[in-house]
Design an enzyme around this catalytic site. Structure first.
Site, short mmCIF file in Angstrom:
data_model
loop_
_atom_site.label_atom_id
_atom_site.label_comp_id
_atom_site.label_asym_id
_atom_site.label_seq_id
_atom_site.Cartn_x
_atom_site.Cartn_y
_atom_site.Cartn_z
N HIS A 132 0.87 -1.17 0.00
CA HIS A 132 0.00 0.00 0.00
C HIS A 132 0.91 1.23 0.00
CE1 HIS A 132 -2.82 2.94 1.79
NE2 HIS A 132 -3.79 2.11 1.50
N GLN A 212 -4.64 -5.28 6.92
CA GLN A 212 -5.62 -6.19 6.31
C GLN A 212 -5.59 -7.58 6.93
OE1 GLN A 212 -7.86 -5.16 4.28
NE2 GLN A 212 -7.03 -3.15 3.77
N CYS A 373 -4.68 2.54 -3.59
CA CYS A 373 -3.43 3.07 -3.03
C CYS A 373 -2.28 2.10 -3.23
CB CYS A 373 -3.60 3.40 -1.54
SG CYS A 373 -4.83 4.63 -1.24
#
Lengths: 415, 150
Positions: A132, A212, A373
């Site tokens: 990310h 995540q 992103c």
């Protein structure tokens, strides 16, 4: 069919779970909301909303100062939340947990407070091609400042990390290795224990971006062996604006502060300031006290539901979605690694993801369309953007129907 | 309200086969625009003759709305004066934002009228206006990249 009051075959009562999330009970454009944007943010169960509200209603005060009763109650609540995070991640001690605004701030903290002093010209920072932006940009900035260089381990065609290449890129110059536990754009679960072991062979410090992972996997930072682990509250059924950084105490102890201010000092004089011990050293200013209370409650909630049960249920939704989407003409899945969590990323031939997102929205289906992103990763797969459906404990297998319906409509419309 | 309110036949036609989808030979003005939030990018090329837009073309990567909007825009402004084109930028912006001057009839809008549906999709307004912002930059001979986030 699935999705009623019955168990979905995994001993998991989705109906009872859903009843606890007020935001799920609504229609969007005349259709029942199907919320498949959980990798962006999750909804909050009533008990998290209540815990925050209760704290604000009865225990509101500043922490770590004031001798009055409310201040003591607020301090207790804040430190209980820290304790909760500590046991959730299985840290050795609670003082290894630093509250931050979220994953992004946690990574910036490490990049600056650790990287800013540990890195020298010629040193290397190793990241992966699936990070990310928040696990790329802070390292680029500190590299620029210190003269270190950024190395990037490549991603294989199925969206898994090229382990051999990662191993080759770990050298005696590698000072820091930073990688995601689960990829936000692809759902790939990285073998973080193995990656940490490889980095540690060359004495690199290891940061794991767990944003995540925490909602889906049991995380044990001691078993992983990493130095730092970061995550955000709002992706794990908690409030926005609160997250946490785990830092091995021995590392935190030798780090300079990230920001200066109140709360992080032992004593201040105009000629010298002495800093507090970790974790307070890294928590300048009044922290997000109510956020921490909400986060603590969210983790307790997740623990009570049972992380393994949640993962088993989410895997089932993921498998059904993956099977059905891969059977549709014109749909290409991006990221088909053997180990995945909660994310199916896809593109439609000849249809831009934003148009797919709009068509799905009119069916009440919330997905993310964009570069997530992770622009370098999009480049890697030669797409400007993808559509991403991401699942949480409250999603039903039957909700995949609405997703398939919208995708089919998009394909037909633009055919 | 259905997604087809947005994706009308004319829009689908223009996005599937965009008109003037090319670099213009001998263009004396061009500008590049992007929409950083979604990654749409678009370049407009204009060849003027005195005060007239003699030829216009564009190239784009992005969603159906941004492409169709660019396509209809080139058809609309070709042959018009720079001042007329500048006025149309305002008209279009008002149209997709739902601030259309009621005195302006659908007939005067021509193909632009199909974009009126965009006003019901507020997240897509920037997709529709990107081409027009970029046109304006080209006409004003501005050097910087146009962004819908400004």
């Amino acid at each position: 069919m699935t999705g009623g009051g019955v168990l979905e075959g995994t001993g998991f009562d989705v109906k009872r779970i859903r009843e606890q999330f007020p935001a799920l009970d609504q229609s969007v454009h005349g259709r029942p909301l199907v919320y498949f944007d959980n990798a962006a943010t999750t909804h909050k169960p009533q008990r998290v909303i209540d815990a925050v509200s209760r704290h604000d209603s009865t225990d509101n005060a500043n922490v770590h100062r004031g001798v009055h009763t409310l201040s003591q109650r607020a301090t207790d609540a804040y430190e209980r939340a820290r304790q909760r995070v500590a046991s959730f991640l299985n840290t050795e001690r609670a003082s290894e947990v630093v509250f931050t605004r979220g994953t992004t701030e946690a990574i910036n903290l490490v990049a600056n407070a650790y990287g800013g002093t540990a890195l020298e010209r010629g040193d290397e920072i190793l990241i992966t091609g699936m990070e990310h932006h928040s696990n790329i940009v802070p390292w680029q900035q500190v590299a620029k400042r210190t003269g270190a260089t950024l190395q990037v381990a490549p991603v294989a065609d199925d969206g898994s990390l090229d382990l051999g290449a990662f191993e080759d890129l770990v050298t005696e110059d590698t000072r820091i290795a930073a990688f995601s536990h689960v990829s936000n754009a692809l759902g790939t679960v990285n073998p973080v224990k193995e990656l940490t072991r490889l980095a540690k062979e060359e004495d690199a410090a290891v940061l794991v971006d767990g944003a995540q992972a925490v909602p889906h996997l049991e995380v044990d930072v001691q078993a992983i062996g990493c130095d730092f682990y970061a995550f955000s509250g709002h992706k794990v059924y908690g409030p926005t604006g609160i997250g946490a950084l785990y830092g091995r105490y021995g590392r935190l102890e030798r780090m300079d502060p990230y920001q200066g201010g109140g709360e992080m000092i032992r004593s201040v004089a105009f000629d010298e300031t002495r800093f507090a011990d970790p974790p307070q050293r890294f928590e300048a200013g009044t922290p997000n006290i109510t956020g921490s209370v909400g986060l603590g409650e969210a983790l307790t909630f997740l623990g009570e539901v049972g992380q393994r049960k949640v993962k088993a249920h989410e895997d089932r939704v993921l498998d059904v979605a993956t099977d059905r989407l891969s059977g549709l003409d014109g749909v290409r899945l991006i990221g088909t690694a053997p180990e995945k969590a909660s994310v199916v990323s896809f593109v439609l031939e000849g249809v831009h993801p934003h148009d797919v997102g709009t068509i799905l929205d009119r069916k009440g289906v919330a997905i993310r369309a964009g570069h997530h992103c992770a622009q370098p990763l999009m480049e890697r797969f030669d797409v400007p953007a993808t559509c991403r459906a991401s699942f949480a404990m409250y999603n039903r297998v039957s909700e995949v129907d609405a997703l398939v319906e919208g995708i089919t409509e998009a394909v037909n419309l633009f055919a | 309200m259905d997604a087809t309110d947005l994706y009308q036949e004319v829009i689908l036609d223009h996005t599937k086969s965009p008109r003037n989808f090319e670099r213009v030979e001998g263009a004396d003005r061009d500008a590049h625009g992007d929409n950083p939030l979604c990654g749409d990018t678009l370049t407009v090329y204009v060849r003027t003759n005195g005060d007239t837009i003699e030829e216009i073309g564009f190239q784009a990567e992005g969603c159906a709305i941004s492409k169709a909007s660019g396509s209809v825009m080139t058809e609309t402004v070709e042959g018009k004066s720079i001042e007329e084109a500048r006025a149309l930028v305002e008209v279009f912006r008002d149209l997709v934002r739902g601030e259309r001057d009621q005195d302006l009839g659908v007939a005067e809008l021509g193909d632009l009228a199909v974009f009126e549906g965009v006003k019901k999709f507020p997240t897509r307004v920037k997709c529709a206006t990107l081409a027009w912002h970029t046109l304006l930059a080209a006409l004003e001979d501005r050097d910087e990249v146009v962004t819908t986030e400004a």
